[in-house]
Design a protein around this motif. Structure first.
Motif, short mmCIF file in Angstrom:
data_model
loop_
_atom_site.label_atom_id
_atom_site.label_comp_id
_atom_site.label_asym_id
_atom_site.label_seq_id
_atom_site.Cartn_x
_atom_site.Cartn_y
_atom_site.Cartn_z
N ALA A 112 2.05 19.18 -7.06
CA ALA A 112 3.37 19.08 -7.69
C ALA A 112 4.07 17.78 -7.29
CB ALA A 112 4.23 20.28 -7.31
N ALA A 113 3.94 17.39 -6.00
CA ALA A 113 4.56 16.16 -5.54
C ALA A 113 3.96 14.96 -6.25
CB ALA A 113 4.38 16.03 -4.03
N ARG A 114 2.64 14.95 -6.40
CA ARG A 114 1.97 13.84 -7.09
C ARG A 114 2.40 13.79 -8.56
NH1 ARG A 114 -2.64 14.99 -5.51
NH2 ARG A 114 -2.87 13.52 -3.80
N ALA A 115 2.60 14.96 -9.16
CA ALA A 115 3.00 15.01 -10.58
C ALA A 115 4.41 14.46 -10.79
CB ALA A 115 2.93 16.45 -11.08
N THR A 116 5.24 14.52 -9.76
CA THR A 116 6.61 14.00 -9.87
C THR A 116 6.70 12.54 -9.45
OG1 THR A 116 7.13 14.84 -7.66
CG2 THR A 116 7.65 16.27 -9.54
N GLY A 117 5.56 11.91 -9.17
CA GLY A 117 5.56 10.49 -8.87
C GLY A 117 5.52 10.13 -7.41
N VAL A 118 5.34 11.10 -6.52
CA VAL A 118 5.28 10.82 -5.09
C VAL A 118 3.90 10.26 -4.73
CG1 VAL A 118 5.36 11.84 -2.77
CG2 VAL A 118 6.98 12.60 -4.53
N ASP A 119 3.87 9.13 -4.04
CA ASP A 119 2.62 8.56 -3.55
C ASP A 119 2.21 9.35 -2.30
OD1 ASP A 119 0.52 7.10 -2.53
OD2 ASP A 119 1.46 5.16 -2.87
N VAL A 120 1.43 10.39 -2.49
CA VAL A 120 1.13 11.35 -1.45
C VAL A 120 0.48 10.69 -0.23
CG1 VAL A 120 -0.27 13.37 -0.85
CG2 VAL A 120 0.99 13.32 -3.02
N VAL A 121 -0.54 9.88 -0.45
CA VAL A 121 -1.25 9.25 0.66
C VAL A 121 -0.32 8.34 1.45
CG1 VAL A 121 -3.13 7.70 1.30
CG2 VAL A 121 -3.47 9.40 -0.51
N SER A 122 0.49 7.55 0.75
CA SER A 122 1.40 6.62 1.41
C SER A 122 2.41 7.36 2.29
CB SER A 122 2.13 5.78 0.37
OG SER A 122 3.09 4.94 0.99
N TYR A 123 2.97 8.45 1.77
CA TYR A 123 3.95 9.19 2.55
C TYR A 123 3.31 9.90 3.74
CZ TYR A 123 8.05 8.40 -0.34
OH TYR A 123 9.13 7.82 -0.96
N LYS A 124 2.09 10.36 3.58
CA LYS A 124 1.39 10.96 4.71
C LYS A 124 1.18 9.94 5.82
CE LYS A 124 -1.39 14.59 2.46
NZ LYS A 124 -2.78 15.02 2.21
N VAL A 125 0.77 8.74 5.43
CA VAL A 125 0.53 7.67 6.41
C VAL A 125 1.83 7.32 7.13
CG1 VAL A 125 -0.10 5.25 6.69
CG2 VAL A 125 -1.46 6.72 5.20
N ARG A 126 2.93 7.21 6.38
CA ARG A 126 4.22 6.90 7.00
C ARG A 126 4.62 7.98 8.01
NH1 ARG A 126 7.95 5.13 1.79
NH2 ARG A 126 6.41 3.76 0.79
N ALA A 127 4.43 9.23 7.62
CA ALA A 127 4.78 10.33 8.53
C ALA A 127 3.92 10.30 9.78
CB ALA A 127 4.62 11.67 7.81
N PHE A 128 2.63 9.99 9.62
CA PHE A 128 1.71 9.94 10.75
C PHE A 128 2.11 8.81 11.71
CE2 PHE A 128 -2.43 9.36 12.86
CZ PHE A 128 -2.78 10.68 13.09
N VAL A 129 2.44 7.65 11.17
CA VAL A 129 2.83 6.51 12.00
C VAL A 129 4.16 6.79 12.70
CG1 VAL A 129 3.49 4.08 11.99
CG2 VAL A 129 1.53 4.84 10.64
N ALA A 130 5.14 7.31 11.96
CA ALA A 130 6.43 7.63 12.57
C ALA A 130 6.28 8.66 13.68
CB ALA A 130 7.40 8.14 11.51
N SER A 131 5.43 9.65 13.44
CA SER A 131 5.16 10.67 14.45
C SER A 131 4.55 10.05 15.70
CB SER A 131 4.23 11.73 13.86
OG SER A 131 3.94 12.73 14.81
N ALA A 132 3.61 9.12 15.50
CA ALA A 132 2.96 8.46 16.64
C ALA A 132 3.97 7.63 17.44
CB ALA A 132 1.82 7.57 16.13
N VAL A 133 4.92 7.00 16.76
CA VAL A 133 5.94 6.20 17.45
C VAL A 133 6.78 7.08 18.37
CG1 VAL A 133 8.07 4.88 17.10
CG2 VAL A 133 6.04 4.37 15.73
N PHE A 134 7.25 8.21 17.86
CA PHE A 134 8.06 9.13 18.68
C PHE A 134 7.27 9.64 19.88
CE2 PHE A 134 10.91 9.08 15.16
CZ PHE A 134 12.13 9.58 15.60
N THR A 135 6.06 10.12 19.64
CA THR A 135 5.28 10.73 20.72
C THR A 135 4.84 9.69 21.75
OG1 THR A 135 3.35 10.63 19.25
CG2 THR A 135 4.47 12.73 19.44
#
Length: 310
Positions: A193-216
């Motif tokens: 559903a997110a991809r169908a609404t125009g969300v770049d799923v892979v890009s947002y996953k990568v951003r979340a992973f990197v942001a998570s790594a920065v905090f931890t």
């Protein structure tokens, strides 16, 4: 970036400011500092698990990367602590970015096993690279100094960790209500559903992973300076599971849930210490009953009950 004023943030600021008045000895101050460090790491993991819905049981690897990064740079290469901390966090972010795309293409159990593998790899490197990390025996870390002033004393450490925890909560809440946060929560609900609404799923996953790594990794840097000595157990499977449990126990996608989960999992072993051989059994029973009767986690379930009552 706009930071909305929330009543919950005001309450958190008051609690953090007043709490030292109730901490009557160094043991309680030490416990409060450890809770704050664990909470920063849990908030980071919540960005990945709670917001983006990507389960990781190897995130202690980034805590260890931050901790050993500052340890090696300050103790072996004589870097200034702040520069070493910035480099360690940047290094963790680069590692997260490089492995995020191949790992985050996986789903479900495959993704979980891949993150477990990451934790195992980092743990084995820390154990085997004895000349840099001290191997299984660990290594000392230089004291933290900010602009030439050493951070020492429990009150000073508490103030530093409290400020950074407040900033971490503020950033997390702001992300949650931002367009990026809505996109992350959308792909958590349904990637299709997110991809169908125009969300770049892979890009947002990568951003979340990197942001998570920065905090931890930041939590790892602070932990290394606070303890003054680190071992490979920081990257162990047990600690990764603890971080994931903090997020799930407090409530997925709940920033304050991550803080509460970190507090509970830090305090409970101390509170149950007098039970000796029954300590772990009671600890497990408490967690099991909590998830049975509060399946959404502590904060979301209690908030929902309060809303219904009103």
């Amino acid at each position: 970036m706009r930071f909305p004023v929330r009543p919950s943030l005001c309450v958190l600021a008051v609690v953090l400011a007043v709490l030292p008045l109730a901490l009557t000895n160094n043991f309680l101050m030490d416990l409060a500092v450890r809770i704050g460090l664990a909470a920063i790491a849990a908030i980071g993991l919540n960005l990945l698990m709670g917001f983006a819905g990507q389960v990781s049981i190897g995130h202690a690897a980034f805590v260890a990367i931050g901790a050993y990064g500052v340890g090696i740079l300050t103790s072996k290469l004589n870097w200034p602590p702040l520069a070493a901390m910035a480099a360690a966090v940047l290094g963790a972010a680069v590692v997260a970015y490089l492995i995020a795309r191949p790992i985050l293409r996986l789903r479900g159990h495959s993704l979980t096993m891949a993150t477990l593998g990451l934790g195992i790899i980092v743990n084995m490197v820390l154990i085997n690279e004895v000349q840099w990390t001290g191997g299984p025996d660990g290594m000392p870390v230089e004291p933290l100094a900010v602009f030439g002033h050493a951070v020492e004393g429990m009150a000073t450490w508490y103030a530093l960790v409290a400020v950074l925890l407040f900033i971490a909560v503020l950033l997390s809440l702001n992300l949650y209500s931002s367009p990026a946060g809505r996109a992350l929560r959308g792909l958590h609900g349904s990637e299709v559903a997110a991809r169908a609404t125009g969300v770049d799923v892979v890009s947002y996953k990568v951003r979340a992973f990197v942001a998570s790594a920065v905090f931890t990794s930041l939590a790892g840097c602070l932990t290394a300076h606070y303890l003054g000595f680190i071992t490979p157990s920081l990257s162990g499977f047990t600690y990764s599971v603890e971080l994931a449990t903090m997020v799930v126990l407090g409530g997925m996608a709940s920033t304050f849930g991550a803080v509460l989960g970190a507090a509970l999992l830090t305090v409970l072993p101390q509170a149950l210490g007098g039970l000796h051989e029954y300590e772990m059994m009671c600890f497990g029973l408490i967690l099991m009953l909590t998830m049975i009767f509060l399946p959404k986690g502590l904060v979301p379930t209690l908030a929902e009950a309060l809303h219904r009552r009103k």
